[in-house]
Scaffold this active site. Structure first.
Site, short mmCIF file in Angstrom:
data_model
loop_
_atom_site.label_atom_id
_atom_site.label_comp_id
_atom_site.label_asym_id
_atom_site.label_seq_id
_atom_site.Cartn_x
_atom_site.Cartn_y
_atom_site.Cartn_z
CB THR A 1 -0.92 0.01 1.27
OG1 THR A 1 -1.67 -1.20 1.31
CG2 THR A 1 -1.79 1.23 1.53
NE ARG B 1 -7.75 -8.61 1.32
CZ ARG B 1 -6.89 -7.66 1.60
NH1 ARG B 1 -6.37 -6.76 0.85
NH2 ARG B 1 -5.91 -7.90 2.74
N GLY C 1 -4.07 -6.67 5.76
CA GLY C 1 -5.29 -5.71 6.08
C GLY C 1 -6.21 -6.28 6.92
#
Ligand code: ASP
Length: 317
Positions: free
Chosen positions: A185, A213, A238
């Site tokens: 990320t 997802r 996550g």
């Protein structure tokens, strides 16, 4: 009022054997520095924290070195599904998009959701239709393609079949952080000259994830949060960041228990997340302009820059 500051991250993970390739390190360092300088310019020109994090994340999305926008990882089906969120600490305004497949810059769509809709989170086709109506740029999925992520996806499928964090996937051999085990990320947090805070986060998610997802990135409070106490952007596994409401937890400890920024972030990253095998890190800034960049992996692409001061960039611990 303290000096405006911006901090960014580009994912966390394991250090590779080939980690010491000076050329690759220099490439990542240069990319992170350029993004910080752009964010610093926005703040130096009197721009808002919100504009600074938008610009920083937009540039990180456009850079193929990082798993967001161009350079995103692939799902199990070999497709791309991107998530992003943005939050304005001054107003508690927030916007996010999940599972988008045709947006060049998901962070711009998240910002449009915040400013141009009455909602906070749009997913899939509806998110794309909304973004298109706002004049944002659509792309065909091949825009996101990089050979490196495709090779990584093939390794993940050939291996245990489990999902991989982008910079956690053993063998984009020349990268400083093992791409098969890295969380990919990107994110930014900023504190501006008027004392306002903002955060933005954007991702392609985890390699080989199941179609549909959604991770922590577009979930306000999990992978992205800003109020008038702190702004936080996270990267990592996550599901665990959602379960610990990681980003909000930092601000909540500060607000309700008076815990200083660095200690609040340390507890989340070094205690709460590891307790459920959560791996990764976060970047955070508070209303005094303090910055902290903790991670529980071996490395995290990260840095910060105060207006009028040199840019600081690191990869390893
Ligand atoms: N947190 C992201 C997700 O779970 C992945 C990452 O940070 O690399 O989608």
């Amino acid at each position: 009022m303290n000096t405006p500051v911006i901090a960014i991250h580009g994912g966390a993970g394991t250090i590779t054997r080939a980690a010491m390739s000076p050329a690759k390190q220099a490439e990542y360092t240069a990319a992170l520095s350029a993004v910080l300088e752009a964010g610093q310019r926005v703040l130096a020109d009197g721009g808002s924290a919100l504009d600074a994090v938008t610009e920083a994340v937009r540039l990180l999305e456009d850079c193929p070195l990082f798993n967001a926008g161009r350079g995103s990882v692939l799902t199990h089906a070999g497709t791309y599904e991107l998530d992003a969120a943005i939050m304005d600490g001054a107003t508690l305004g927030a916007g996010a998009v999940a599972c988008v497949k045709h947006l060049r810059n998901p962070v711009l769509a998240a910002r449009a959701v915040m400013e141009k809709s009455q909602h906070v989170l749009f997913a899939g086709e509806g998110a794309e239709a909304f973004a298109q109506a706002q004049g944002l740029e659509l792309v065909t999925p091949d825009y996101y393609f990089t050979q490196a992520r495709t090779d990584q996806w093939e390794r993940a499928r050939a291996g245990s079949g489990t999902t991989l964090l982008d910079h956690d996937a053993a063998t984009l051999a020349a990268e400083p952080i093992d791409p098969d085990t890295k969380f990919g990320t990107v994110g930014a947090v900023a504190f501006d000259a008027q004392g306002r805070l903002a955060a933005a986060t954007s991702t392609g998610g985890v390699t080989n994830k199941q179609v549909g997802r959604v991770g922590d990135t577009p979930i306000v409070g999990a992978g992205c949060f800003a109020d008038d106490v702190a702004a936080v952007s996270a990267t990592g596994t996550g599901e665990m960041f959602i379960r610990t409401v990681a980003a909000y937890d930092v601000a909540a400890q500060m607000r309700y228990a008076g815990v200083p920024l660095e200690e609040a972030a340390r507890r989340v990253v070094m205690e709460k997340l590891p307790a459920i095998e959560g791996r990764g890190g976060l970047i955070a800034v508070d209303r005094e302009g303090n910055v902290t960049l903790p991670f529980n992996t071996e490395g995290m692409y990260r840095g910060f820059a105060r207006v009028g001061e040199p840019v600081n960039v690191w990869i390893y611990g």
